[in-house]
Structure formats: C-alpha cells, structure tokens
Design an enzyme around this catalytic site. Structure first.
Site, PDB file in Angstrom:
ATOM      1  CE1 TYR A  49      24.796  15.781  41.205  1.00  0.00           C
ATOM      2  CE2 TYR A  49      24.484  15.046  43.473  1.00  0.00           C
ATOM      3  CZ  TYR A  49      23.929  14.951  41.932  1.00  0.00           C
ATOM      4  OH  TYR A  49      22.863  14.270  41.709  1.00  0.00           O
ATOM      5  CG  ASP A  84      31.048  12.991  44.411  1.00  0.00           C
ATOM      6  OD1 ASP A  84      31.263  11.970  43.594  1.00  0.00           O
ATOM      7  OD2 ASP A  84      29.949  13.399  44.468  1.00  0.00           O
TER       8      ASP A  84
END
Length: 385
Positions: A103, A175
């Site tokens: 990300y 994540d």
C-alpha cells in the site's frame, strides 16, 4: 465456533449492559475511582477513556476471535494501524523488508519517517517466497507482507516467508485488509501481527475510519504499549460502526466474492481487456497460493485495458452510473479507479502495456454492473474510433 457464529456473537455481553444486544457507545475520558485505595491499585479493566471502554473491548474481542489472535489493538485508521505496527518493532539503525507491492502510504511512511529515524527500508519482489532469507540482515527488525498486493494483486507465499523469518528470529506482519480476516488467517500460519484497514470490510459501509492490529501472544504487549505511548485512540462512534459492520461481514463478503468472480470472468472475455488480476481465477499466476491459503476472495481486483488515451478512459469511466470513483473500497457499493503502479515500485517494474484499473465490486446485482461496464466499453471504443 465457525466464523459466521463468531461474527454474530463475539464480544457481545448484553447482561453487562442492561440487556442491550449491542454494546452502547461509551463517550468517556475521565474514569472515576470510588476510593484512594482503588485509585492506587488501578486493579480494574477501565482506568482512562483513551485506554479503553466497553465499546472498544467489544470490537477488540470480536476481531481477536475472528483472526485467532491473542489480543487486538484498535487504531483510528488503517494507516495508523500500519504505522503503529512498524514503530512497534523498528530500532534506530535497523532494517525493514517490505513487499514492493505494498500500500503506497505504507511505503511513504517507510521512506519518510522511518528514514528520518535512521531505519533503512528495503523493498523485495512480492514473489520472492523463501528467497527472502538472502535479504535478512543481523539488524533486520521486521518483514512486512501484503497478500494480495495493492493495485497489482500478487499473491505472496506467506508460509515460506514466515519460515525464513523465524529461522533468523525476525518478526513478521501482514496487511490482511483484502481478506477482511474472514478469508485468510495469517496468524495461524505463524505471522506475528495481522493489520487491517477496518475502514474497508469490517466497517463495510464507507462511513467510518478505523484500523485493527491483531497480535499473537509474543507481540501484543509490545504493540499495545507503542500505541498508547503515541497517544492514539480510536473514536467510540467509529468503533461502534465497526462492530455493527462486523456483524454482517460474513454475508457481505460471500456475496462480494461471488459478484467479484462473475465480473472478473466477464472482463477476461472482453476484447478491450489485456489481463485480469484476480487470484481466485484459475489462470491467475497466484491462484495456487490463493487456493492453498484462502477460503474465499473479496470484491477487490484489477485489470488492464488496452488503451492509454486519457480522454477515451475518461469517456468510459465518467459515464458509469453504478461505479463510483473514489480512493477506498470494502463498502457495499461498487467502485473503479485508474492507477499507475509503475510510480510505486523500486524492486520490480510495472509495464502492462495498457491502463491499470482497480475495481471493487459491491452488493449490486452483477448483471446490472456488467451492463454498466459494457456501456462504458462502448463509449471507450467510440472515442478510439
């Protein structure tokens, strides 16, 4: 208990809250103690609003059961959950390994704040698997994963990476937002910390900011201490909305799994589409890992359109009626967004030969979504002549 039962019951204690099915929203800062002895001992669950209330405990307990964690820390956003996790393990002069598909705000924090603190961030090919062992140094503080990866959806061989990390005593974190903690259980594979932007699938309605940090027994106290020392606190109203969303996450994600695959298969047959990036599709490069480690797929995936003309893409996207254009996902509504992953890579390259689009498929009827996209492709083709 199965996950669907956990999501319905975990963290609920109605008879501790006058019989209310849902834990009420506790707005609290000061917590009063009846005596000096009670104040001195602090032998109670709640001592100050920032350190927890029954509202936060409900969601913490539920997420811990969902992710099979020892304990969960709630953060005010997904990025706050990411940065708190990183700061829990790094040391001055340290080294962190992060997947090149991470990300982008995670990369920005690593290249900014961590660099200023004298911590080196090194990015690795998300497909490296057990080969990551060659990158581990004596001062490696943490290995960060994301599977599938942001925007490009590469599947990581999490067990192989974890095995290499454990061999050298290096903690691992991932994540896990794409799975919602529902379709993938990284802590059961030896990952130390599972992070989610609960803003996405846990909240599920695009109306609250929230992050979760699910930890094993060895890391929970360390992460919690870092979180509290940074002065963080998730707002009670957002926590309540997160808990409310969690109760229906199972049915939402199963529907979004089905809708996402239907649209991905339809897109794969379109002449304008060069490639669909969805690990649940049998021809996807990461399909075997997905099938081994995951029990389902969320509604988020990517595809490459055989067009780089911005005006033609605008004609396609601007006229869509059911797909919004916004930098988030995980809600009940469908979204689509152009991206350029080539600007967010350093260990690998991204040159797909067309425009990269990210799609989040919501709860609408898939035939309506397909009709909307088909009309969009007609506009794109008309602009290209």
């Amino acid at each position: 208990m199965k996950d669907d039962t956990k999501l319905t019951h975990a963290g609920r204690h109605p008879h501790e809250n006058h019989g209310a099915v849902n834990t009420p929203v506790y707005h609290a800062s000061t917590i009063l103690f009846p005596t000096l002895a009670d104040f001195d001992s602090r032998d109670r669950k709640y001592v100050y609003g920032r350190k927890g209330t029954p509202t936060t405990s409900t969601l913490e307990e539920a997420v811990s059961q969902l992710e099979q964690a020892h304990g969960t820390v709630l953060a005010p956003s997904g990025l706050a959950a990411v940065t708190t996790t990183l700061m829990s393990f790094v040391k001055a002069g340290g080294h962190v390994l992060l997947t090149d598909s991470t990300y982008f705000p995670t990369r920005k924090f690593a290249n900014g704040i961590l660099k200023r603190l004298g911590i080196e961030a090194e990015y690795y090919d998300p497909l490296i698997g057990g080969g990551i062992e060659k990158l581990i140094r004596p001062n490696t503080n943490l290995i960060w994963m994301e599977s599938p990866g942001s925007l490009t959806f590469e599947m990581q061989d999490v067990p192989a990476i974890v095995a290499a990390a454990k061999k050298h005593g290096v903690p691992t974190a991932i994540d896990n937002t794409w799975s919602g903690g529902y379709f993938f259980k990284p802590l059961t594979l030896g990952v130390d910390v599972s992070v989610q932007a609960a803003t996405k699938y846990i909240v599920g309605h695009s109306d609250a900011m929230l992050g979760t940090i699910a930890c094993n027994k060895e890391t929970y106290a360390q992460v919690q201490d870092t979180f509290l020392q940074q002065g963080n606190c998730a707002g009670p109203d957002d926590v309540y909305l997160g808990t409310r969303g969690l109760r229906t996450m199972a049915v939402r994600m199963r529907r979004q799994h089905e809708n996402g695959i239907k649209l991905a298969e339809w897109l794969r047959e379109r002449p304008e589409v060069l490639r669909v990036m969805h690990p649940a599709l049998p021809k996807d490069p990461g399909h075997e890992i997905w099938k081994r480690d995951f029990t389902g797929a969320s509604g988020l995936f990517g595809f490459i359109v055989d067009c780089t003309d911005r005006q033609a893409l605008a004609s396609m996207l601007d006229g869509l009626e059911l797909f919004g254009m916004g930098a988030s996902w995980g809600g009940y509504e469908s979204l689509i967004l152009p991206s350029d992953p080539s600007k967010m890579r350093s260990a690998t390259t991204w040159n797909p030969g067309g425009a990269t689009l990210r799609m989040h498929v919501g709860l609408e009827d898939p035939e309506d979504l397909i009709a909307d996209l088909a009309a969009g492709f007609e506009r794109l083709n008309a602009m290209r002549g």
